[in-house]
Design a protein around this motif. Structure first.
Motif, PDB file in Angstrom:
ATOM      1  N   CYS A 566      62.153  37.851  72.478  1.00 16.94           N
ATOM      2  CA  CYS A 566      60.698  37.676  72.332  1.00 16.94           C
ATOM      3  C   CYS A 566      60.297  36.203  72.308  1.00 16.94           C
ATOM      4  N   ASP A 567      61.157  35.335  71.751  1.00 13.44           N
ATOM      5  CA  ASP A 567      60.820  33.901  71.733  1.00 13.44           C
ATOM      6  C   ASP A 567      60.622  33.378  73.143  1.00 13.44           C
ATOM      7  N   ASN A 568      61.498  33.779  74.054  1.00 16.61           N
ATOM      8  CA  ASN A 568      61.378  33.323  75.444  1.00 16.61           C
ATOM      9  C   ASN A 568      60.196  33.968  76.149  1.00 16.61           C
ATOM     10  N   LEU A 569      59.874  35.204  75.773  1.00 18.73           N
ATOM     11  CA  LEU A 569      58.684  35.850  76.350  1.00 18.73           C
ATOM     12  C   LEU A 569      57.424  35.092  75.933  1.00 18.73           C
ATOM     13  N   VAL A 570      57.383  34.655  74.672  1.00 20.00           N
ATOM     14  CA  VAL A 570      56.227  33.881  74.195  1.00 20.00           C
ATOM     15  C   VAL A 570      56.109  32.573  74.969  1.00 20.00           C
ATOM     16  N   LEU A 571      57.239  31.916  75.220  1.00 18.32           N
ATOM     17  CA  LEU A 571      57.213  30.669  75.994  1.00 18.32           C
ATOM     18  C   LEU A 571      56.618  30.902  77.371  1.00 18.32           C
ATOM     19  N   GLU A 572      57.041  31.976  78.027  1.00 18.62           N
ATOM     20  CA  GLU A 572      56.536  32.262  79.377  1.00 18.62           C
ATOM     21  C   GLU A 572      55.048  32.567  79.345  1.00 18.62           C
ATOM     22  N   ILE A 573      54.618  33.367  78.364  1.00 17.87           N
ATOM     23  CA  ILE A 573      53.195  33.724  78.278  1.00 17.87           C
ATOM     24  C   ILE A 573      52.365  32.480  77.972  1.00 17.87           C
ATOM     25  N   ASN A 574      52.861  31.607  77.088  1.00 17.36           N
ATOM     26  CA  ASN A 574      52.148  30.352  76.804  1.00 17.36           C
ATOM     27  C   ASN A 574      52.017  29.496  78.056  1.00 17.36           C
ATOM     28  N   SER A 575      53.092  29.421  78.828  1.00 21.87           N
ATOM     29  CA  SER A 575      53.056  28.631  80.062  1.00 21.87           C
ATOM     30  C   SER A 575      52.027  29.204  81.027  1.00 21.87           C
ATOM     31  N   LEU A 576      51.977  30.524  81.127  1.00 24.41           N
ATOM     32  CA  LEU A 576      50.984  31.166  81.999  1.00 24.41           C
ATOM     33  C   LEU A 576      49.572  30.900  81.482  1.00 24.41           C
ATOM     34  N   LYS A 577      49.429  30.915  80.156  1.00 26.91           N
ATOM     35  CA  LYS A 577      48.109  30.669  79.564  1.00 26.91           C
ATOM     36  C   LYS A 577      47.566  29.312  79.988  1.00 26.91           C
ATOM     37  N   TYR A 578      48.427  28.280  79.895  1.00 25.46           N
ATOM     38  CA  TYR A 578      47.974  26.943  80.271  1.00 25.46           C
ATOM     39  C   TYR A 578      47.783  26.833  81.776  1.00 25.46           C
ATOM     40  N   ALA A 579      48.641  27.478  82.537  1.00 25.44           N
ATOM     41  CA  ALA A 579      48.567  27.379  83.995  1.00 25.44           C
ATOM     42  C   ALA A 579      47.267  27.977  84.517  1.00 25.44           C
ATOM     43  N   TYR A 580      46.807  29.060  83.892  1.00 23.38           N
ATOM     44  CA  TYR A 580      45.604  29.747  84.386  1.00 23.38           C
ATOM     45  C   TYR A 580      44.390  29.506  83.496  1.00 23.38           C
ATOM     46  N   ASN A 581      44.530  28.581  82.513  1.00 29.56           N
ATOM     47  CA  ASN A 581      43.399  28.200  81.671  1.00 29.56           C
ATOM     48  C   ASN A 581      42.776  29.413  80.979  1.00 29.56           C
ATOM     49  N   ILE A 582      43.612  30.195  80.326  1.00 29.66           N
ATOM     50  CA  ILE A 582      43.177  31.417  79.663  1.00 29.66           C
ATOM     51  C   ILE A 582      42.949  31.132  78.183  1.00 29.66           C
ATOM     52  N   THR A 583      41.864  31.679  77.613  1.00 33.15           N
ATOM     53  CA  THR A 583      41.574  31.464  76.197  1.00 33.15           C
ATOM     54  C   THR A 583      42.468  32.338  75.333  1.00 33.15           C
ATOM     55  N   LEU A 584      42.524  32.003  74.048  1.00 35.17           N
ATOM     56  CA  LEU A 584      43.337  32.777  73.113  1.00 35.17           C
ATOM     57  C   LEU A 584      42.852  34.227  73.039  1.00 35.17           C
ATOM     58  N   LYS A 585      41.549  34.410  73.008  1.00 35.32           N
ATOM     59  CA  LYS A 585      41.007  35.768  72.948  1.00 35.32           C
ATOM     60  C   LYS A 585      41.414  36.568  74.179  1.00 35.32           C
ATOM     61  N   GLU A 586      41.360  35.930  75.343  1.00 35.72           N
ATOM     62  CA  GLU A 586      41.762  36.624  76.575  1.00 35.72           C
ATOM     63  C   GLU A 586      43.253  36.947  76.568  1.00 35.72           C
ATOM     64  N   VAL A 587      44.064  36.027  76.023  1.00 40.84           N
ATOM     65  CA  VAL A 587      45.499  36.316  75.917  1.00 40.84           C
ATOM     66  C   VAL A 587      45.717  37.572  75.088  1.00 40.84           C
ATOM     67  N   MET A 588      45.040  37.656  73.938  1.00 39.71           N
ATOM     68  CA  MET A 588      45.191  38.806  73.052  1.00 39.71           C
ATOM     69  C   MET A 588      44.751  40.095  73.745  1.00 39.71           C
ATOM     70  N   GLN A 589      43.595  40.062  74.400  1.00 39.72           N
ATOM     71  CA  GLN A 589      43.077  41.260  75.060  1.00 39.72           C
ATOM     72  C   GLN A 589      43.984  41.712  76.201  1.00 39.72           C
ATOM     73  N   ILE A 590      44.442  40.750  76.999  1.00 35.36           N
ATOM     74  CA  ILE A 590      45.261  41.100  78.163  1.00 35.36           C
ATOM     75  C   ILE A 590      46.645  41.570  77.735  1.00 35.36           C
ATOM     76  N   LEU A 591      47.244  40.900  76.757  1.00 37.59           N
ATOM     77  CA  LEU A 591      48.554  41.324  76.259  1.00 37.59           C
ATOM     78  C   LEU A 591      48.486  42.750  75.719  1.00 37.59           C
ATOM     79  N   THR A 592      47.436  43.038  74.929  1.00 36.98           N
ATOM     80  CA  THR A 592      47.269  44.385  74.371  1.00 36.98           C
ATOM     81  C   THR A 592      47.099  45.413  75.485  1.00 36.98           C
ATOM     82  N   LYS A 593      46.253  45.091  76.445  1.00 33.58           N
ATOM     83  CA  LYS A 593      46.003  46.029  77.557  1.00 33.58           C
ATOM     84  C   LYS A 593      47.268  46.284  78.360  1.00 33.58           C
TER      85      LYS A 593
END
Length: 718
Positions: A566-593
Motif C-alpha cells: 500500500c505504501d507504494n500504491l500511495v506513492l503512485e497515486i500521489n504522483s498521478l495527483k500532481y501530474a494531473y493537478n487533482i485536488t484532495l477532494k477529487e482524489v478521495m472521490q475517485i479512489l472511493t469510486k
C-alpha cells in the motif's frame, strides 16, 4: 550509470522515517541526539541549465571567477564558517574540472574542518535527481543545509538551525524545511528581478503559508485557505530576498523520492504548501537583517555580487583575506577599495579610481582609467584604456585606446587596438576582437558557433566533456564574420540586442526583461515552464480527471496482480495527483469510486448484492491503508461518505450492499462513527438521498452505532 565519487564507502539504505515517527529523537552512531551530530550540507555544483551559455560551454558556472576566486569556494567557505563539517558536492556538467579544482583546494586537505565528498553522474538533470540520489544512498543523517555552488553569503545559520530543530522537536517533525531570507526593499540592486517573491507567513510561528514568484505578473492571487489557517496574524511580505539557502530535514530527500515530478526547490515548496493537508508537512522561514546572501543567477547578479565583494559588503569574505589559502592570491588593500596582487605594474598616469581589484602578474600601461572593475591574473592592459564595470578574467590582452564598459571578458581573450565594448557585451574564452571594432550593447561572441545549438541534442549541456572538443573541431571549419569581429578577429556573434529576434536571449544572459502580460492575473509562473492549456485540447480539467481515474484503476489492478504494498500504491497515486493537478477532494472521490466499482470491473455488472459484498470486503481490507493515508480531517471523512452515497445512488439495486460497505469501513477504522452519524443526519441533498436513508438495513446499522455510542458513554461515566 557511471558515477565517480571520492566517498570512502557506500552507505546502505536504512528504514525511512515519516512525519511523526520520532525521527528527531533517533540516536546517532555514538548515541548522540540528532542535534549533536556533525552538521552536513548538500552543495549542487550544477545549474542544470544553459543560462550562462556560451561561457559555460568551456567552464562550469561553479568555477567562474568572482573577484578572482571560484564561486564554489565562496559557497564552501560560507558552509564551513557556519559550522558544516561534512559537505556532499554533486556535479554533472564538466564534473572533471570541478573535481580537479576541489582536489587541489584547501577543502580536500587533511586539515580541513569540512570534509568534502565529490559525487558525479552524467544522469543528474535537476535538483530533484540529486536529492533522490541522496535519499537512495542515505547520505544525510540529520538536518542538513541545501545550497547551490553559486551562492555567496556570510550568514550565520546557527540561530535558524536551532529554531528549526526546536520546531521539529515540539511538533513531531512536521516542519521539514526552513528557508533563509534577507530583508531587502523592492528595487534594491541586490535583488534579482526574476527571483522576486511574495511570501505570506504566520507572524508568530514563521510558518510559510504562501510562496510565489512575481516575475511577469501584474496581479497576485492568494488562496483563501491561508486566511482560515487559524493564525492570529499573517504578514504578506515583498521585502525579502531569497538567499537560496535552506535548512532541510532528512524527510526532504524522501519527499523528492516520493514525488518524482519535484525537480526544483520551487516545485517542492509549492507542492508542500498546496498539499499540506495530505503530507502533513510545513515550511518555515528565518529572516536576517544585516548579513549577506545572494545567488549569482545571471550576469547582472554576477556584476552586483562582484561589486559587493570588492566594496566589502560580504566581510569577512574580502579579496585581501585570501580565504582560499592559494599561493599567489594574496593582495594588498588600500583606500577607495583598491586591491593589488603581487607583481602588478602600473604605468605612468594610470588611475585606479575606486573599487578595483587587480590580480597577480598583471601589467597596466600608461594613462589608463579604471573604476569598479575586476582584472584577473597575468593580464596585459595597453595605454589609454578605459575600464568601467569591466570583468576581465585571466590571461587577457587589451591593446591601446580601448574602451570597455560593463562587460565580461573570459580567459585568453585578446582585444586589439581601438576597440569599444558597449554595456553587457560578453567575450567568451579565446575570442579575438580586431582593431577599431565597436560592438553594440549586448553582443555575445564565442568560439563556438551558435548553429551548434540547433544540431545538438537538447541535453547536450549534460553530456560528456568530449562533446565540447568535438564541437570545437566542427567550428573551425566555419568562417568568422570579419564585419563583426574585425579582419584579425576570431569568434562568432551569438546575440546582439540590436537584432530584435535575439533580444530576449541577450537579456536572459544578463537578466530577464520584465514584460508582464496585461491579462496576467493568475498565479502561474512563466519561469516554471507553464504550459498553454490550449495545447492540451478542450476541457483539460475534465480530461485530467477522467485520465486520473483510469490511471488509479490501473494502479490498483497492477497492485493486485504484482502484490504491490500500500505504501507504494500511495506513492503512485500521489504522483498521478500532481501530474494531473487533482485536488484532495477529487482524489478521495475517485479512489472511493474506483474501489467500489472494482468488483464490477473484474466480474461484470450482473453481480448480485451478496456477490458484490463478498468480492468487495477483502478489497477494502487490503486497501484500508491507502484510504487512511488520505482520510485525516473531518472533511475527508465526509467526502468519502459522499462518494459512497453517490456510487450507490447510481446502483440502487445494491443498496443492501452499502450497509456492509459502511460496516466494513467503520470496523477497519477508515471512517469514524461521528462522521457516519453526521452524514446520515444532515447529508440528504435529494429525494433519492432521503429514500436511501430510509433503507431498513441502513437504519438498523445507524441504530446499532447509536446504541454502541450510548454503551460507550455509560462505560466512560462509570
Amino acid at each position: 550509470r557511471r558515477r565517480v565519487t571520492n566517498m570512502a564507502g557506500k552507505v546502505g539504505k536504512q528504514s525511512r522515517g515519516t512525519a511523526g515517527s520520532g525521527f528527531a529523537n533517533r540516536k546517532g552512531p555514538a548515541g548522540q541526539e540528532e542535534e549533536e551530530q556533525a552538521l552536513q550540507a548538500v552543495l549542487i555544483a550544477d545549474s542544470f541549465s544553459r543560462r550562462f551559455f556560451p561561457i559555460s560551454k568551456d567552464q562550469p558556472r561553479a568555477l567562474f571567477p568572482l573577484a578572482n576566486v571560484a564561486m564554489i569556494d565562496y559557497t564552501l567557505e560560507f558552509l564551513t564558517a557556519t559550522g558544516v563539517q561534512e559537505t556532499f558536492v554533486f556535479c554533472c556538467w564538466m564534473s572533471n574540472k570541478i573535481k580537479e579544482h576541489l582536489l587541489k583546494s584547501k577543502w580536500c586537505r587533511p586539515t580541513s574542518p569540512n570534509t568534502v565528498h565529490i559525487i558525479t553522474s552524467e544522469l543528474y538533470r535537476s535538483l530533484g535527481d540529486v536529492l533522490r540520489d541522496v535519499d537512495a544512498k542515505t547520505l544525510v543523517r540529520s538536518d542538513f543545509l541545501l545550497v547551490y555552488g553559486d551562492v555567496v553569503s556570510n550568514i550565520d545559520v546557527t540561530q535558524a538551525l536551532q529554531e528549526h530543530r526546536n520546531r521539529r522537536k515540539a511538533e513531531k517533525n512536521i516542519s521539514v524545511m526552513t528557508m533563509i531570507f534577507k530583508e531587502s526593499s523592492p528595487g534594491h540592486r541586490s535583488r534579482c528581478k526574476e527571483d522576486d517573491v511574495i511570501v505570506a507567513v504566520d507572524s508568530k510561528s514563521n510558518q510559510v503559508l504562501h510562496y510565489q514568484k512575481t516575475y511577469g505578473l501584474q496581479k497576485l492571487q492568494f488562496p483563501m485557505n491561508i486566511f482560515h489557517s487559524g493564525s492570529d496574524e499573517i504578514e504578506v511580505r515583498h521585502d525579502l530576498l531569497d538567499c537560496h539557502i535552506s535548512i532541510c530535514s532528512p524527510q526532504v530527500a524522501e519527499l523528492f523520492t516520493d514525488n518524482f515530478d519535484y525537480q526544483t526547490r520551487n516545485d517542492f515548496v509549492r507542492g508542500l504548501l498546496v498539499n499540506e493537508e495530505i503530507l502533513g508537512n510545513q515550511i518555515h522561514m528565518h529572516v536576517t537583517g544585516h548579513e549577506y546572501g545572494a545567488r549569482v543567477s545571471n550576469l547582472l547578479m554576477y556584476d552586483v555580487v562582484s561589486s559587493d565583494i570588492v566594496r566589502r559588503w560580504v566581510y569577512p569574505l574580502t579579496p585581501e583575506m585570501n580565504f582560499t589559502d592559494q599561493e599567489g592570491q594574496a593582495c594588498t588593500h588600500s583606500r577607495h577599495n583598491v586591491y593589488r596582487g603581487a607583481g602588478v605594474s602600473l604605468g605612468h598616469g594610470s588611475q585606479m579610481v575606486e573599487n578595483v581589484l587587480i590580480g597577480q602578474g598583471t601589467n597596466i600601461g600608461a594613462n589608463c582609467h579604471i573604476s569598479n572593475s575586476v582584472i584577473g591574473n597575468n593580464c596585459t592592459i595597453g595605454d589609454n584604456v578605459i575600464l568601467d564595470r569591466a570583468y576581465i578574467w585571466n590571461n587577457v590582452c587589451i591593446a591601446n585606446n580601448s574602451h570597455i564598459k560593463q562587460s565580461v571578458l573570459c580567459d585568453n581573450v585578446e582585444v586589439k587596438e581601438g576597440v569599444t565594448l558597449n554595456p553587457q557585451c560578453v567575450l567568451a574564452f579565446n575570442v579575438v576582437i580586431g582593431a577599431n571594432v565597436t560592438l553594440p550593447e549586448g553582443t555575445v561572441v564565442s568560439m563556438h558557433h551558435p548553429d551548434e545549438e540547433d544540431k545538438e541534442d537538447e541535453d547536450e549541456f549534460l553530456s560528456d566533456d568530449a562533446e565540447v572538443s568535438n564541437s570545437q573541431a566542427k567550428t573551425k571549419l566555419k568562417a568568422f564574420s570579419t564585419a563583426a569581429v574585425g579582419t584579425e578577429g576570431k569568434g562568432y556573434i551569438w546575440r546582439a540586442s540590436s537584432l530584435t529576434e535575439e533580444e530576449e536571449l541577450t537579456q536572459c544572459l544578463w537578466d530577464l526583461e520584465l514584460n508582464p502580460d496585461p491579462e496576467s492575473d493568475s498565479e502561474s509562473e512563466m519561469s516554471e515552464g507553464s504550459h498553454d492549456l490550449d495545447s492540451r485540447g478542450v476541457s483539460p480539467e475534465l480530461d485530467d480527471v477522467n485520465v486520473f481515474q483510469v490511471e488509479v484503476l490501473g494502479t490498483l489492478q497492477r497492485g493486485m496482480e504484482e502484490n504491490i504494498g500500500c505504501d507504494n500504491l500511495v506513492l503512485e497515486i500521489n504522483s498521478l495527483k500532481y501530474a494531473y493537478n487533482i485536488t484532495l477532494k477529487e482524489v478521495m472521490q475517485i479512489l472511493t469510486k474506483v474501489v467500489l466499482e472494482f468488483p464490477f470491473q473484474q466480474q461484470g455488472p450482473e453481480l448480485t448484492a451478496s456477490q458484490y459484498s463478498t468480492i468487495l470486503t477483502p478489497l477494502l481490507k487490503r486497501w484500508a491503508p491507502v484510504f487512511k493515508n488520505y482520510i485525516k480531517r473531518a472533511q475527508d471523512h465526509l467526502d468519502c461518505l459522499s462518494a459512497i452515497e453517490e456510487f450507490f445512488l447510481d446502483h440502487d439495486s445494491h443498496w443492501s450492499a452499502m450497509v456492509k460497505v459502511l460496516m466494513n469501513v467503520y470496523q477497519l477504522e477508515i471512517l469514524a462513527e461521528e462522521a457516519i452519524m453526521h452524514w446520515f443526519s444532515q447529508g440528504a441533498s435529494s429525494e433519492k438521498s432521503k429514500q436511501l436513508r430510509k433503507n431498513q438495513g441502513l437504519l438498523k446499522f445507524i441504530q446499532w452505532l447509536e446504541e454502541a455510542e450510548d454503551e460507550s458513554s455509560e462505560e466512560d461515566g462509570e
